[in-house]
Motif scaffolding. Structure first.
Motif, mmCIF file in Angstrom:
data_model
loop_
_atom_site.group_PDB
_atom_site.id
_atom_site.type_symbol
_atom_site.label_atom_id
_atom_site.label_comp_id
_atom_site.label_asym_id
_atom_site.label_seq_id
_atom_site.Cartn_x
_atom_site.Cartn_y
_atom_site.Cartn_z
ATOM 1 N N VAL A 214 0.803 -1.229 0.000
ATOM 2 C CA VAL A 214 0.000 0.000 0.000
ATOM 3 C C VAL A 214 0.829 1.269 0.000
ATOM 4 C CG1 VAL A 214 -2.028 -1.064 1.074
ATOM 5 C CG2 VAL A 214 -0.219 -0.137 2.529
ATOM 6 N N ARG A 215 2.084 1.198 0.466
ATOM 7 C CA ARG A 215 2.870 2.434 0.519
ATOM 8 C C ARG A 215 4.365 2.137 0.365
ATOM 9 N NH1 ARG A 215 2.334 7.667 2.456
ATOM 10 N NH2 ARG A 215 0.234 7.237 3.264
ATOM 11 N N LEU A 216 5.029 2.959 -0.445
ATOM 12 C CA LEU A 216 6.485 2.896 -0.597
ATOM 13 C C LEU A 216 7.073 4.150 0.044
ATOM 14 C CD1 LEU A 216 8.847 1.323 -2.083
ATOM 15 C CD2 LEU A 216 8.630 3.082 -3.842
ATOM 16 N N THR A 217 8.013 3.946 0.971
ATOM 17 C CA THR A 217 8.604 5.068 1.695
ATOM 18 C C THR A 217 10.111 5.047 1.549
ATOM 19 O OG1 THR A 217 6.814 4.873 3.336
ATOM 20 C CG2 THR A 217 8.727 6.237 3.919
ATOM 21 N N PRO A 218 10.724 6.117 1.010
ATOM 22 C CA PRO A 218 12.185 6.176 0.934
ATOM 23 C C PRO A 218 12.791 6.200 2.331
ATOM 24 C CG PRO A 218 11.172 7.816 -0.510
ATOM 25 C CD PRO A 218 10.084 7.284 0.376
ATOM 26 N N THR A 219 13.885 5.456 2.518
ATOM 27 C CA THR A 219 14.603 5.441 3.797
ATOM 28 C C THR A 219 16.092 5.562 3.498
ATOM 29 O OG1 THR A 219 14.608 3.020 3.736
ATOM 30 C CG2 THR A 219 12.868 4.083 5.030
ATOM 31 N N GLY A 220 16.475 6.726 2.985
ATOM 32 C CA GLY A 220 17.874 6.903 2.572
ATOM 33 C C GLY A 220 18.093 6.236 1.230
ATOM 34 N N PRO A 221 19.154 5.461 1.113
ATOM 35 C CA PRO A 221 19.421 4.793 -0.180
ATOM 36 C C PRO A 221 18.478 3.631 -0.466
ATOM 37 C CG PRO A 221 21.059 4.158 1.448
ATOM 38 C CD PRO A 221 20.246 5.234 2.089
ATOM 39 N N THR A 222 17.790 3.147 0.573
ATOM 40 C CA THR A 222 16.845 2.038 0.398
ATOM 41 C C THR A 222 15.423 2.554 0.584
ATOM 42 O OG1 THR A 222 16.994 1.405 2.731
ATOM 43 C CG2 THR A 222 18.568 0.376 1.206
ATOM 44 N N CYS A 223 14.466 1.623 0.672
ATOM 45 C CA CYS A 223 13.076 2.031 0.869
ATOM 46 C C CYS A 223 12.341 0.975 1.682
ATOM 47 C CB CYS A 223 12.376 2.273 -0.463
ATOM 48 S SG CYS A 223 12.302 0.829 -1.541
ATOM 49 N N ARG A 224 11.141 1.352 2.144
ATOM 50 C CA ARG A 224 10.286 0.449 2.906
ATOM 51 C C ARG A 224 8.987 0.269 2.131
ATOM 52 N NH1 ARG A 224 8.913 3.720 6.780
ATOM 53 N NH2 ARG A 224 10.692 3.230 8.109
ATOM 54 N N LEU A 225 8.499 -0.991 2.094
ATOM 55 C CA LEU A 225 7.223 -1.276 1.453
ATOM 56 C C LEU A 225 6.256 -1.756 2.524
ATOM 57 C CD1 LEU A 225 5.834 -1.346 -1.355
ATOM 58 C CD2 LEU A 225 6.336 -3.803 -1.403
ATOM 59 N N SER A 226 5.213 -0.971 2.764
ATOM 60 C CA SER A 226 4.230 -1.309 3.794
ATOM 61 C C SER A 226 3.091 -2.109 3.177
ATOM 62 C CB SER A 226 3.669 -0.038 4.432
ATOM 63 O OG SER A 226 4.716 0.733 5.017
ATOM 64 N N LEU A 227 2.641 -3.140 3.903
ATOM 65 C CA LEU A 227 1.541 -3.987 3.454
ATOM 66 C C LEU A 227 0.278 -3.657 4.231
ATOM 67 C CD1 LEU A 227 3.427 -7.429 3.271
ATOM 68 C CD2 LEU A 227 3.380 -5.550 1.608
ATOM 69 N N ASP A 228 -0.876 -4.077 3.679
ATOM 70 C CA ASP A 228 -2.143 -3.730 4.332
ATOM 71 C C ASP A 228 -2.441 -4.580 5.554
ATOM 72 O OD1 ASP A 228 -2.770 -6.118 3.133
ATOM 73 O OD2 ASP A 228 -4.458 -5.364 1.954
ATOM 74 N N GLY A 230 -0.334 -4.613 8.038
ATOM 75 C CA GLY A 230 0.463 -3.985 9.083
ATOM 76 C C GLY A 230 1.942 -4.309 9.017
ATOM 77 N N HIS A 231 2.330 -5.295 8.230
ATOM 78 C CA HIS A 231 3.739 -5.677 8.096
ATOM 79 C C HIS A 231 4.428 -4.724 7.121
ATOM 80 C CE1 HIS A 231 7.136 -8.354 8.474
ATOM 81 N NE2 HIS A 231 7.219 -8.457 7.157
ATOM 82 N N ALA A 232 5.734 -4.560 7.310
ATOM 83 C CA ALA A 232 6.520 -3.719 6.412
ATOM 84 C C ALA A 232 7.817 -4.432 6.047
ATOM 85 C CB ALA A 232 6.819 -2.368 7.042
ATOM 86 N N LEU A 233 8.192 -4.358 4.767
ATOM 87 C CA LEU A 233 9.450 -4.918 4.289
ATOM 88 C C LEU A 233 10.472 -3.791 4.254
ATOM 89 C CD1 LEU A 233 8.045 -7.083 1.341
ATOM 90 C CD2 LEU A 233 8.214 -7.643 3.776
ATOM 91 N N GLU A 234 11.563 -3.975 4.994
ATOM 92 C CA GLU A 234 12.536 -2.905 5.197
ATOM 93 C C GLU A 234 13.791 -3.096 4.338
ATOM 94 O OE1 GLU A 234 11.884 -0.412 7.212
ATOM 95 O OE2 GLU A 234 10.261 -1.133 8.509
ATOM 96 N N ASP A 235 14.539 -1.974 4.193
ATOM 97 C CA ASP A 235 15.864 -1.982 3.565
ATOM 98 C C ASP A 235 15.854 -2.583 2.162
ATOM 99 O OD1 ASP A 235 17.023 -0.865 5.878
ATOM 100 O OD2 ASP A 235 17.167 -2.855 6.800
ATOM 101 N N LEU A 236 14.856 -2.216 1.389
ATOM 102 C CA LEU A 236 14.750 -2.742 0.035
ATOM 103 C C LEU A 236 15.557 -1.892 -0.943
ATOM 104 C CD1 LEU A 236 10.899 -3.399 -0.028
ATOM 105 C CD2 LEU A 236 12.704 -5.113 0.238
ATOM 106 N N ASP A 237 16.323 -2.568 -1.780
ATOM 107 C CA ASP A 237 17.058 -1.874 -2.831
ATOM 108 C C ASP A 237 16.272 -1.836 -4.135
ATOM 109 O OD1 ASP A 237 19.715 -1.530 -1.423
ATOM 110 O OD2 ASP A 237 19.478 -3.708 -1.297
ATOM 111 N N LEU A 238 15.442 -2.861 -4.353
ATOM 112 C CA LEU A 238 14.690 -2.969 -5.595
ATOM 113 C C LEU A 238 13.247 -3.371 -5.310
ATOM 114 C CD1 LEU A 238 17.239 -5.026 -7.758
ATOM 115 C CD2 LEU A 238 16.875 -2.548 -7.816
ATOM 116 N N VAL A 239 12.318 -2.740 -6.008
ATOM 117 C CA VAL A 239 10.904 -3.128 -5.978
ATOM 118 C C VAL A 239 10.503 -3.383 -7.435
ATOM 119 C CG1 VAL A 239 8.544 -2.431 -5.424
ATOM 120 C CG2 VAL A 239 10.445 -1.719 -3.941
ATOM 121 N N VAL A 240 10.115 -4.624 -7.743
ATOM 122 C CA VAL A 240 9.794 -4.992 -9.117
ATOM 123 C C VAL A 240 8.294 -5.239 -9.234
ATOM 124 C CG1 VAL A 240 10.333 -6.515 -11.052
ATOM 125 C CG2 VAL A 240 12.063 -6.080 -9.296
ATOM 126 N N LEU A 241 7.673 -4.561 -10.180
ATOM 127 C CA LEU A 241 6.228 -4.657 -10.369
ATOM 128 C C LEU A 241 5.904 -5.632 -11.489
ATOM 129 C CD1 LEU A 241 5.389 -0.832 -10.274
ATOM 130 C CD2 LEU A 241 5.512 -2.427 -8.346
#
Length: 470
Positions: A214-228, A230-241
């Motif tokens: 549901v949401r992509l949040t930049p966290t410096g050089p990486t990013c966080r992907l939040s799920l609906d 309540g879980h969040a995937l942290e320190d992501l370098d790549l998000v592939v759609l």
């Protein structure tokens, strides 16, 4: 006085796999002048094997799909309008191309999932976000892999699993997010989806099902992907759609053709204008659109025969899907989760295999194989031929004979080896090399799932020839 034209001018909008097959067949007939208009700058290539390029098992040059010299191929050419009364298509730079027959092979277009933060203020995707549809997408993602450690793939369909496996093989910690309750939800049921998820887990890939990003949040050089959930995937370098896509119908709509989900066609692949046809991902026959190579190539073959004046129709009945990825084996015939009939099913979570047949009036009308494809060739033969099976045969088809498992299976000449191109074992045996197989039959140039079988047939042929007395 000018002489009347004896050859029809066929203009094909699109330069994908269905378009190439059509052009090859029409040129071989010798009665058509074919112009192909592709909007990408690259010569036609095999999209199905893009994940193999990402994985590193294929070179990009090996994806090329050769066209006859007689085809007038125009790359980087965008068609913006169809003038039906004048029988002309208009290009972006306002020139026009006349046609006697027009074929829309515009494919499908990806759709962005509703994830906040995917698109920046300037309208571009976040630099960590990658689509995976074209050769350019593949090259961009491939260039980003060496500097990455963690990746997430949004979408647990066939393409998503292929990309996830390719990234994992390249050494990235990879996760898959699928909004449905199980993987491959459009092709298989929950049992097969669970077997796949466990298989990916053993291969080091985490799977999140029943959860939407549901949401992509930049966290410096990486990013966080939040799920609906309540879980969040942290320190992501790549998000592939890889989730989401729809038939490309804008050109057909502007031309006033009948469009529902796709461009509506009849049994001859004709649209509501009898001079215009549609094939591949953009076409809709009945209530069905397709996103797979075998039906698209079947449509191209039927249309080529129809344009040559032969009696050829398309009923949209044959659907074959294969998953090509290291360590993952999946084959689907028909629509196993939607087809009515008696179900014969065997699942072994320990070995990671799932096999399901749907049988109606003694005939196999759909099938799913996960993890063990040793019987898929035989089942495909029964599926295509409508073989009436005995009462115990469906069960035997799901239980390979262990005593003879190590013995190579000798395929009869009429056994189908390549489901994408409909190539038999006899046609492969008639070739002297893999290059000849590809050039003359198109086997191995679709999903690539038949590559091992083709190589085994060629090796057997070579051994037999070497043993023939001179």
């Amino acid at each position: 006085m000018s002489r009347p034209r004896t050859r029809e001018r066929v203009v094909v909008v699109g330069a994908g796999m269905a378009a190439v097959r059509l052009a090859q067949d029409l040129v071989a007939g010798g009665r058509h002048d074919v112009t192909m208009l592709g909007d990408e700058p690259h010569a036609p290539y095999n999209r199905i094997l893009l994940s193999a390029v990402l994985e590193g098992t294929h070179d990009p040059a090996s994806l090329a799909m050769p066209l006859p010299d007689e085809v007038d191929l125009r790359l980087g050419t965008r068609v913006v309008d169809v003038h039906r009364a004048e029988r002309e298509v208009e290009l972006a730079e306002r020139s026009r191309v006349p046609y006697d027959r027009l074929v829309l092979a515009t494919g499908s277009i990806p759709t962005l999932p509703p994830i906040r933060g995917l698109v920046r203020v300037d309208g571009r995707l976040d630099e960590r976000v990658h689509a995976f549809r074209s050769l350019e997408d593949c090259r961009r993602l491939d260039a980003a892999v060496p500097g990455a450690r963690r990746a997430v793939v949004v979408g647990g369909g066939l393409l998503g699993l292929q990309v996830a496996r390719a990234l994992a093989v390249r050494g990235l910690a990879t996760e898959v997010v699928e909004g449905g309750e199980h993987l491959l939800r459009s092709q298989v049921g929950p049992s097969a989806g669970s077997v796949l998820a466990r298989g990916l887990g053993r291969l080091g890939t985490s799977v999140y099902t029943g959860a939407r990003a549901v949401r992509l949040t930049p966290t410096g050089p990486t990013c966080r992907l939040s799920l609906d959930n309540g879980h969040a995937l942290e320190d992501l370098d790549l998000v592939v759609l890889t989730a989401g896509g729809r038939p490309s119908t804008a050109l057909a709509r502007r031309a006033g053709l009948e469009v529902r989900r796709g461009v509506v066609v009849d049994e001859h692949l004709r649209t509501s204008d009898e001079r215009i046809s549609a094939i591949g991902d953009c076409a809709q026959r009945g209530d069905r659109t397709t996103g797979f190579v075998p039906p698209a190539w079947e449509q191209a073959g039927v249309l080529a025969r129809h344009l040559r004046g032969e009696d050829a129709t398309y009923d949209g009945s044959r659907v074959v899907a294969r998953l090509r990825a290291t360590g993952l084996d999946v084959a689907v015939l028909g629509e196993p989760e939607r087809t009515a009939g008696e179900v014969v099913e065997v699942t072994n979570p320990v070995t990671g295999s799932h096999r399901r047949l749907v049988v109606r009036d003694g005939r196999v009308v759909a099938a799913t194989f996960v993890g063990d494809l040793s019987r898929i060739g035989l089942v495909t033969q029964h599926f295509d031929r409508g073989t009436v099976l005995g009462p115990t045969e469906p069960g035997h088809l799901l239980m390979p004979d262990r005593a003879t498992a190590a013995t190579p299976v000798v395929l009869p000449d009429d056994a189908e080896v390549c489901s994408c191109a409909g190539v038999s074992a006899g046609a492969v045996r008639a070739c002297a090399s893999l290059d000849e197989v590809r050039a003359t039959t198109r086997a191995t140039t679709g999903c690539g799932g038949c590559s091992d079988a083709v190589r085994q047939l060629l090796a057997t042929r070579t051994t037999q020839l070497e043993g023939t007395p001179r």
